[in-house]
Design a protein around this motif. Structure first.
Motif, PDB file in Angstrom:
ATOM      1  N   MET A   1       0.845  -1.196   0.000  1.00  0.00           N
ATOM      2  CA  MET A   1       0.000   0.000   0.000  1.00  0.00           C
ATOM      3  C   MET A   1       0.881   1.246   0.000  1.00  0.00           C
ATOM      4  O   MET A   1       1.807   1.362   0.804  1.00  0.00           O
ATOM      5  N   ALA A   2       0.610   2.126  -0.935  1.00  0.00           N
ATOM      6  CA  ALA A   2       1.421   3.329  -1.048  1.00  0.00           C
ATOM      7  C   ALA A   2       1.205   4.239   0.157  1.00  0.00           C
ATOM      8  O   ALA A   2       0.111   4.329   0.704  1.00  0.00           O
ATOM      9  N   ALA A   3       2.270   4.906   0.549  1.00  0.00           N
ATOM     10  CA  ALA A   3       2.176   5.816   1.679  1.00  0.00           C
ATOM     11  C   ALA A   3       1.389   7.057   1.279  1.00  0.00           C
ATOM     12  O   ALA A   3       1.492   7.533   0.154  1.00  0.00           O
ATOM     13  N   ILE A   4       0.586   7.579   2.204  1.00  0.00           N
ATOM     14  CA  ILE A   4      -0.240   8.757   1.951  1.00  0.00           C
ATOM     15  C   ILE A   4       0.320   9.934   2.746  1.00  0.00           C
ATOM     16  O   ILE A   4       0.550   9.829   3.945  1.00  0.00           O
ATOM     17  N   ASN A   5       0.552  11.033   2.036  1.00  0.00           N
ATOM     18  CA  ASN A   5       0.991  12.238   2.716  1.00  0.00           C
ATOM     19  C   ASN A   5      -0.261  12.994   3.159  1.00  0.00           C
ATOM     20  O   ASN A   5      -0.920  13.663   2.380  1.00  0.00           O
ATOM     21  N   TRP A   6      -0.596  12.880   4.438  1.00  0.00           N
ATOM     22  CA  TRP A   6      -1.837  13.460   4.953  1.00  0.00           C
ATOM     23  C   TRP A   6      -1.847  14.992   4.831  1.00  0.00           C
ATOM     24  O   TRP A   6      -2.912  15.611   4.827  1.00  0.00           O
ATOM     25  N   ARG A   7      -0.683  15.583   4.720  1.00  0.00           N
ATOM     26  CA  ARG A   7      -0.633  17.041   4.625  1.00  0.00           C
ATOM     27  C   ARG A   7      -1.132  17.562   3.282  1.00  0.00           C
ATOM     28  O   ARG A   7      -1.420  18.744   3.132  1.00  0.00           O
ATOM     29  N   THR A   8      -1.215  16.705   2.285  1.00  0.00           N
ATOM     30  CA  THR A   8      -1.663  17.138   0.959  1.00  0.00           C
ATOM     31  C   THR A   8      -3.159  16.936   0.745  1.00  0.00           C
ATOM     32  O   THR A   8      -3.683  17.291  -0.310  1.00  0.00           O
ATOM     33  N   ILE A   9      -3.856  16.415   1.721  1.00  0.00           N
ATOM     34  CA  ILE A   9      -5.284  16.157   1.578  1.00  0.00           C
ATOM     35  C   ILE A   9      -6.070  17.443   1.843  1.00  0.00           C
ATOM     36  O   ILE A   9      -5.854  18.125   2.843  1.00  0.00           O
ATOM     37  N   ASN A  10      -6.955  17.775   0.936  1.00  0.00           N
ATOM     38  CA  ASN A  10      -7.825  18.944   1.095  1.00  0.00           C
ATOM     39  C   ASN A  10      -9.050  18.520   1.912  1.00  0.00           C
ATOM     40  O   ASN A  10      -9.999  17.944   1.378  1.00  0.00           O
ATOM     41  N   ILE A  11      -9.019  18.794   3.195  1.00  0.00           N
ATOM     42  CA  ILE A  11     -10.108  18.328   4.067  1.00  0.00           C
ATOM     43  C   ILE A  11     -11.411  19.078   3.776  1.00  0.00           C
ATOM     44  O   ILE A  11     -12.494  18.544   4.051  1.00  0.00           O
ATOM     45  N   ASP A  12     -11.309  20.273   3.201  1.00  0.00           N
ATOM     46  CA  ASP A  12     -12.534  20.996   2.853  1.00  0.00           C
ATOM     47  C   ASP A  12     -13.324  20.264   1.789  1.00  0.00           C
ATOM     48  O   ASP A  12     -14.563  20.298   1.775  1.00  0.00           O
TER      49      ASP A  12
END
Length: 201
Positions: free
Chosen positions: A1-12
């Motif tokens: 499973m590829a790592a996810i950079n949570w800082r790039t997720i647009n939570i809006d």
């Protein structure tokens, strides 16, 4: 499973109640396009009222039929028309006329529209005057704020062309602020009204 950079997720984008998921274009009123020939036809009808001595009816008609959907040429033609109407009204008639307009149905909106045309006219006059000073010299006139919230000029008011045109706008501005208060000025500066204001220019 590829790592996810949570800082790039647009939570809006994940929040269904976020403004990010709201179509802001739905807040903009639908403006019917108006062709320049239609604006010219309207101008001819209003000038007939002016020639007939009905300057108040001409001004009201010009304000009620502001061509928000016109192109730059059409808007410029209508601005010139409004200026002609203002020039045809004597200084002693300004306050009574504004009072009748303000107290009529939709009068508040008409006064707001007039304020927008006054600022557009003053902006054009200031730009023209600045250009004239740069290229041809010429002294400017001093403007002093009044207690009413309007402006007046040091010296007599002229209701002719050239620099006198600025005097007309300033005189109307002063009378309009006396009549309706500074609310129209606040409306001009509010971000919510910027889209409507820009449609005149």
């Amino acid at each position: 499973m590829a790592a996810i950079n949570w800082r790039t997720i647009n939570i809006d984008a994940l929040d269904p109640e976020s403004a990010y998921n709201f179509d802001l274009s739905t807040l903009t009123p639908t403006i019917q396009p108006i062709s320049t020939p239609d604006v010219q036809t309207l101008s001819g009808q209003i000038r007939q009222l002016l020639r007939g001595g009905n300057a108040e009816g001409a001004l009201r008609g010009a304000l009620e039929n502001a061509p928000y959907g016109a192109d730059e040429q059409g808007k410029a033609l209508h601005t010139t028309l409004v200026t002609e109407c203002l020039n045809q009204i004597r200084a002693t008639e300004m306050s009574p006329l504004l009072q009748r307009i303000y107290q009529s149905d939709g009068g508040s909106e008409l006064c707001d529209t007039l304020m927008k045309y006054l600022y557009k006219g003053m902006g054009q006059g200031a730009a023209s005057h600045t250009s004239g000073n740069v290229h041809g010299g010429g002294g400017g006139r001093n403007l002093t704020p009044q207690a009413t919230g309007g402006f007046t000029q040091a010296g007599g008011r002229s209701f002719g062309g050239g620099e006198g045109g600025m005097s007309v706008f300033l005189s109307w501005h002063e009378k309009l602020v006396e009549m309706v208060g500074p609310g129209s000025i606040s409306l001009m500066d509010s971000s919510a009204d910027q889209s409507r204001t820009s449609k005149l220019t």
